[in-house]
Scaffold this motif. Sequence first.
Motif, PDB file in Angstrom:
ATOM      1  N   THR A 141       0.835  -1.197   0.000  1.00 59.53           N
ATOM      2  CA  THR A 141       0.000   0.000   0.000  1.00 59.53           C
ATOM      3  C   THR A 141       0.870   1.248   0.000  1.00 59.53           C
ATOM      4  O   THR A 141       0.618   2.190  -0.750  1.00 59.53           O
ATOM      5  CB  THR A 141      -0.943   0.007   1.218  1.00 59.53           C
ATOM      6  N   PHE A 142       1.916   1.243   0.817  1.00 56.99           N
ATOM      7  CA  PHE A 142       2.797   2.410   0.858  1.00 56.99           C
ATOM      8  C   PHE A 142       3.555   2.570  -0.446  1.00 56.99           C
ATOM      9  O   PHE A 142       3.703   3.685  -0.958  1.00 56.99           O
ATOM     10  CB  PHE A 142       3.769   2.339   2.039  1.00 56.99           C
ATOM     11  N   LEU A 143       4.044   1.481  -1.017  1.00 56.08           N
ATOM     12  CA  LEU A 143       4.748   1.575  -2.288  1.00 56.08           C
ATOM     13  C   LEU A 143       3.816   2.028  -3.410  1.00 56.08           C
ATOM     14  O   LEU A 143       4.221   2.777  -4.302  1.00 56.08           O
ATOM     15  CB  LEU A 143       5.394   0.244  -2.649  1.00 56.08           C
ATOM     16  N   LEU A 196       2.390   6.500  -6.901  1.00 49.87           N
ATOM     17  CA  LEU A 196       1.354   7.454  -7.320  1.00 49.87           C
ATOM     18  C   LEU A 196       1.760   8.895  -7.009  1.00 49.87           C
ATOM     19  O   LEU A 196       1.477   9.812  -7.795  1.00 49.87           O
ATOM     20  CB  LEU A 196       0.016   7.115  -6.657  1.00 49.87           C
ATOM     21  N   LEU A 197       2.418   9.114  -5.871  1.00 50.26           N
ATOM     22  CA  LEU A 197       2.886  10.462  -5.536  1.00 50.26           C
ATOM     23  C   LEU A 197       3.971  10.926  -6.507  1.00 50.26           C
ATOM     24  O   LEU A 197       4.015  12.103  -6.876  1.00 50.26           O
ATOM     25  CB  LEU A 197       3.384  10.520  -4.098  1.00 50.26           C
ATOM     26  N   GLY A 206       2.460  17.598 -11.694  1.00 53.94           N
ATOM     27  CA  GLY A 206       2.569  18.934 -11.108  1.00 53.94           C
ATOM     28  C   GLY A 206       3.693  19.746 -11.731  1.00 53.94           C
ATOM     29  O   GLY A 206       3.538  20.941 -12.004  1.00 53.94           O
ATOM     30  N   ALA A 207       4.826  19.098 -11.943  1.00 49.47           N
ATOM     31  CA  ALA A 207       5.962  19.789 -12.567  1.00 49.47           C
ATOM     32  C   ALA A 207       5.616  20.212 -13.989  1.00 49.47           C
ATOM     33  O   ALA A 207       5.995  21.300 -14.426  1.00 49.47           O
ATOM     34  CB  ALA A 207       7.192  18.888 -12.562  1.00 49.47           C
ATOM     35  N   THR A 223      10.751  17.627  -5.533  1.00 52.07           N
ATOM     36  CA  THR A 223      11.008  17.011  -4.230  1.00 52.07           C
ATOM     37  C   THR A 223      10.129  15.787  -4.027  1.00 52.07           C
ATOM     38  O   THR A 223      10.598  14.744  -3.563  1.00 52.07           O
ATOM     39  CB  THR A 223      10.783  18.039  -3.097  1.00 52.07           C
ATOM     40  N   LEU A 224       8.854  15.895  -4.385  1.00 51.66           N
ATOM     41  CA  LEU A 224       7.958  14.737  -4.293  1.00 51.66           C
ATOM     42  C   LEU A 224       8.434  13.601  -5.187  1.00 51.66           C
ATOM     43  O   LEU A 224       8.501  12.446  -4.762  1.00 51.66           O
ATOM     44  CB  LEU A 224       6.533  15.123  -4.708  1.00 51.66           C
ATOM     45  N   VAL A 225       8.764  13.932  -6.428  1.00 47.59           N
ATOM     46  CA  VAL A 225       9.173  12.914  -7.393  1.00 47.59           C
ATOM     47  C   VAL A 225      10.459  12.237  -6.934  1.00 47.59           C
ATOM     48  O   VAL A 225      10.553  11.003  -6.910  1.00 47.59           O
ATOM     49  CB  VAL A 225       9.351  13.523  -8.802  1.00 47.59           C
TER      50      VAL A 225
END
Length: 119
Positions: free
Chosen positions: A6-8, A13-14, A21-22, A100-102
Motif C-alpha cells: 500500500t505504501f509503495l 502514485l505520488l 505537477g511539474a 522534491t515529491l518525485v
Amino acid sequence: MTESNTFLTAATLLALAGCLGAAVSPVIAGASAAYTGSITTSGVLGVVFAGRSVQLFRETGAVSLPGAVLTTIFGGWFMAAPLLYDAGFLATAGTQLAGTLVATFGLYAVVAGVTDSPA
C-alpha cells in the motif's frame, strides 16, 4: 494488499502526481517559453516513466527499477532546472516542490526495489 504494498503504491502514485505537477507548474505560473518548454516536456516524459512504474507495480507487486530510476532522475531535474533559468518565484517553487515529491518517492521505490525488503 499488504501494508508495505500500500505504501509503495502510494509512493509510485505520488511520484506520478509530482511529474504532473511539474509539467503544469510553469504554465500556471506564466514562466518564460524556454522554461515552460523544458519543464513541460520533461514532465510529460516523467509521467510516462512514473505511470509505467505504477502500472507494473500494480500488476506484479514488484518495483520496476528502470521506471523508478528514470522517475527519480526527473525529480532531480525538476529540483535543479529552476536554478538554470530565471523562472520567477511561483514557477521555481512549483517545479521544485514537485521535484522534491518525485525524487523522494521515486528514490524510495528504487531503494525498496533494490533491497527487496518490506517497505
